[in-house]
Design an enzyme around this catalytic site. Structure first.
Site, PDB file in Angstrom:
ATOM      1  N   LYS A  33      27.819  31.519  32.672  1.00 35.22           N
ATOM      2  CA  LYS A  33      26.619  30.683  32.356  1.00 35.22           C
ATOM      3  C   LYS A  33      26.961  29.295  32.887  1.00 35.22           C
ATOM      4  O   LYS A  33      28.322  28.679  32.255  1.00 35.22           O
ATOM      5  CB  LYS A  33      26.124  30.376  30.943  1.00 35.22           C
ATOM      6  CG  LYS A  33      24.763  29.584  31.004  1.00 35.22           C
ATOM      7  CD  LYS A  33      24.183  29.638  29.735  1.00 35.22           C
ATOM      8  CE  LYS A  33      24.827  28.349  28.684  1.00 35.22           C
ATOM      9  NZ  LYS A  33      24.353  27.053  28.721  1.00 35.22           N
ATOM     10  N   ASP A  60      21.889  27.841  34.339  1.00 36.57           N
ATOM     11  CA  ASP A  60      21.121  27.464  33.155  1.00 36.57           C
ATOM     12  C   ASP A  60      20.748  25.902  33.365  1.00 36.57           C
ATOM     13  O   ASP A  60      21.322  24.912  33.004  1.00 36.57           O
ATOM     14  CB  ASP A  60      21.884  27.497  31.901  1.00 36.57           C
ATOM     15  CG  ASP A  60      21.121  26.855  30.674  1.00 36.57           C
ATOM     16  OD1 ASP A  60      19.914  26.942  30.569  1.00 36.57           O
ATOM     17  OD2 ASP A  60      21.634  26.659  29.709  1.00 36.57           O
ATOM     18  N   LYS A  62      17.252  24.862  33.506  1.00 36.73           N
ATOM     19  CA  LYS A  62      15.961  24.604  32.678  1.00 36.73           C
ATOM     20  C   LYS A  62      14.848  23.807  33.425  1.00 36.73           C
ATOM     21  O   LYS A  62      14.765  22.633  33.026  1.00 36.73           O
ATOM     22  CB  LYS A  62      16.478  23.825  31.336  1.00 36.73           C
ATOM     23  CG  LYS A  62      17.369  24.620  30.354  1.00 36.73           C
ATOM     24  CD  LYS A  62      17.368  24.072  29.286  1.00 36.73           C
ATOM     25  CE  LYS A  62      18.369  24.787  28.183  1.00 36.73           C
ATOM     26  NZ  LYS A  62      19.777  24.672  28.721  1.00 36.73           N
ATOM     27  N   ASP A  65       8.920  20.860  35.911  1.00 35.70           N
ATOM     28  CA  ASP A  65       8.322  19.902  36.702  1.00 35.70           C
ATOM     29  C   ASP A  65       7.006  20.179  37.393  1.00 35.70           C
ATOM     30  O   ASP A  65       6.591  21.706  36.721  1.00 35.70           O
ATOM     31  CB  ASP A  65       9.338  19.432  38.049  1.00 35.70           C
ATOM     32  CG  ASP A  65       9.313  18.136  38.331  1.00 35.70           C
ATOM     33  OD1 ASP A  65       8.197  17.623  38.662  1.00 35.70           O
ATOM     34  OD2 ASP A  65      10.279  17.595  38.855  1.00 35.70           O
ATOM     35  N   THR A 120      16.306  24.793  20.107  1.00 34.70           N
ATOM     36  CA  THR A 120      16.609  24.871  18.929  1.00 34.70           C
ATOM     37  C   THR A 120      16.960  23.682  18.233  1.00 34.70           C
ATOM     38  O   THR A 120      17.043  23.223  17.119  1.00 34.70           O
ATOM     39  CB  THR A 120      18.044  25.841  18.701  1.00 34.70           C
ATOM     40  OG1 THR A 120      18.978  25.329  19.706  1.00 34.70           O
ATOM     41  CG2 THR A 120      17.489  27.252  18.882  1.00 34.70           C
TER      42      THR A 120
HETATM   43  O1  C5P Z   1      29.928  27.110  22.296  1.00 34.18           O
HETATM   44  P1  C5P Z   1      28.603  27.947  21.885  1.00 34.18           P
HETATM   45  O2  C5P Z   1      28.983  29.273  21.605  1.00 34.18           O
HETATM   46  O3  C5P Z   1      28.049  27.016  20.656  1.00 34.18           O
HETATM   47  O4  C5P Z   1      27.753  27.547  23.375  1.00 34.18           O
HETATM   48  C1  C5P Z   1      26.373  28.022  23.166  1.00 34.18           C
HETATM   49  C2  C5P Z   1      25.713  27.892  24.409  1.00 34.18           C
HETATM   50  O5  C5P Z   1      24.544  28.063  24.343  1.00 34.18           O
HETATM   51  C3  C5P Z   1      25.925  26.289  25.022  1.00 34.18           C
HETATM   52  O6  C5P Z   1      26.002  26.198  26.347  1.00 34.18           O
HETATM   53  C4  C5P Z   1      24.746  25.711  24.573  1.00 34.18           C
HETATM   54  O7  C5P Z   1      24.276  24.508  25.479  1.00 34.18           O
HETATM   55  C5  C5P Z   1      23.625  26.699  24.793  1.00 34.18           C
HETATM   56  N1  C5P Z   1      22.520  27.022  24.114  1.00 34.18           N
HETATM   57  C6  C5P Z   1      22.445  26.782  22.696  1.00 34.18           C
HETATM   58  N2  C5P Z   1      21.235  26.912  21.945  1.00 34.18           N
HETATM   59  C7  C5P Z   1      20.198  26.610  22.638  1.00 34.18           C
HETATM   60  C8  C5P Z   1      20.035  26.620  24.187  1.00 34.18           C
HETATM   61  C9  C5P Z   1      21.275  26.790  24.534  1.00 34.18           C
HETATM   62  O8  C5P Z   1      23.594  26.988  22.089  1.00 34.18           O
HETATM   63  N3  C5P Z   1      19.147  26.845  22.057  1.00 34.18           N
END
Ligand code: C5P
Length: 234
Positions: A33, A60, A62, A65, A120
């Site tokens: 990602k 990713d 997102k 617009d 989240t």
């Molecule tokens: O390091 P970690 O496992 O927490 O990374 C999770 C990834 O998923 C990060 O790139 C974070 O920005 C992304 N993400 C998240 N929660 C979301 C959407 C995306 O943790 N709701």
């Protein structure tokens, strides 16, 4: 349906990213990602190089617009040969349909397109007080997921703990991509609603997005393989 582990390459430069990906030379090429930080720092060349090395890519960015701008931007992204990308469902069904149009290649194929429902980081309290959205957060997530399905998208990004209710509302083939995954014996970092790879599979995740448990591990390849094993095997 394809199930896989996606590594969140949350690095700020190409150098750091390739130092990390070099560790996977000669092994299974992980799905990666690429988020806004890396893309804005390095531009489309980073995507081309990661694809050239044989990795499937989830870009990713997102998008959110007006439909015309999203359609044209998606057209640019589709030329990068990515495998998955996303938009905010809050952009409306019309915007999501425009995203699909832009992303679809002349031969009719396109990368997977998924929607962000509610981030989240957005609490029910903030949603109601700042955004004046009166419905409950789970109701909003299911409604936005259903809008994405109606627009023809393939699925949503959600917490693994929400994957079950999304599948129930949108069908078992509607893809769920879920971050917030941690090994049972590891730190949560700043994630709050977390689950393990095995539990994510049981609840209905199709793709788990895993960052620090792999990128910050002493042996990232071993951590990735452990993740694959726990997620893909019974
Ligand atoms: O390091 P970690 O496992 O927490 O990374 C999770 C990834 O998923 C990060 O790139 C974070 O920005 C992304 N993400 C998240 N929660 C979301 C959407 C995306 O943790 N709701």
């Amino acid at each position: 349906m394809a199930k896989d582990v996606i590594i969140a390459c949350d690095f700020s430069s190409a150098r750091q990213t390739f130092d990390f990906l070099d560790k996977f030379e000669g092994t299974r090429k992980p799905f990666v990602k690429i988020g806004m930080e890396l893309y804005y720092a390095e531009g489309p060349q980073i995507v081309r190089e990661i694809k050239r090395r044989g990795h499937p890519v989830f870009l990713d960015l997102k998008l959110h617009d007006i439909p015309n701008t999203v359609r044209k931007s998606m057209k640019v992204l589709s030329s990068l040969d990515i495998d998955m990308t996303n938009v905010h469902a809050a952009g409306t069904i019309e915007m999501m349909q425009a995203a699909i149009e832009g992303l679809t290649r002349p031969d009719g194929t396109r990368p997977l397109l998924i929607a962000v429902t509610q981030l989240t980081s957005t609490s029910q309290e903030r949603m109601q007080q700042e955004l004046l959205i009166g419905a409950g957060i789970n109701e909003t997530i299911v409604k936005y997921a259903d809008n994405a399905r109606k627009a023809g998208l393939d699925g949503v990004v959600c917490s693994p703990l929400e994957a079950g209710m999304v599948k129930e509302a949108c069908g078992k083939d509607f893809v769920t991509v879920t971050p917030g995954v941690r090994f049972a014996d590891a730190a949560a970092d700043d994630q709050v609603r977390i689950t393990t790879p095995a539990k994510a599979r049981q609840i209905g995740s199709d793709y788990i997005v895993v960052g620090r448990p792999i990128t910050a591990a002493e042996d990232p390849v071993a951590a990735y393989n452990r993740c694959l094993e726990e997620f893909l095997n019974d």
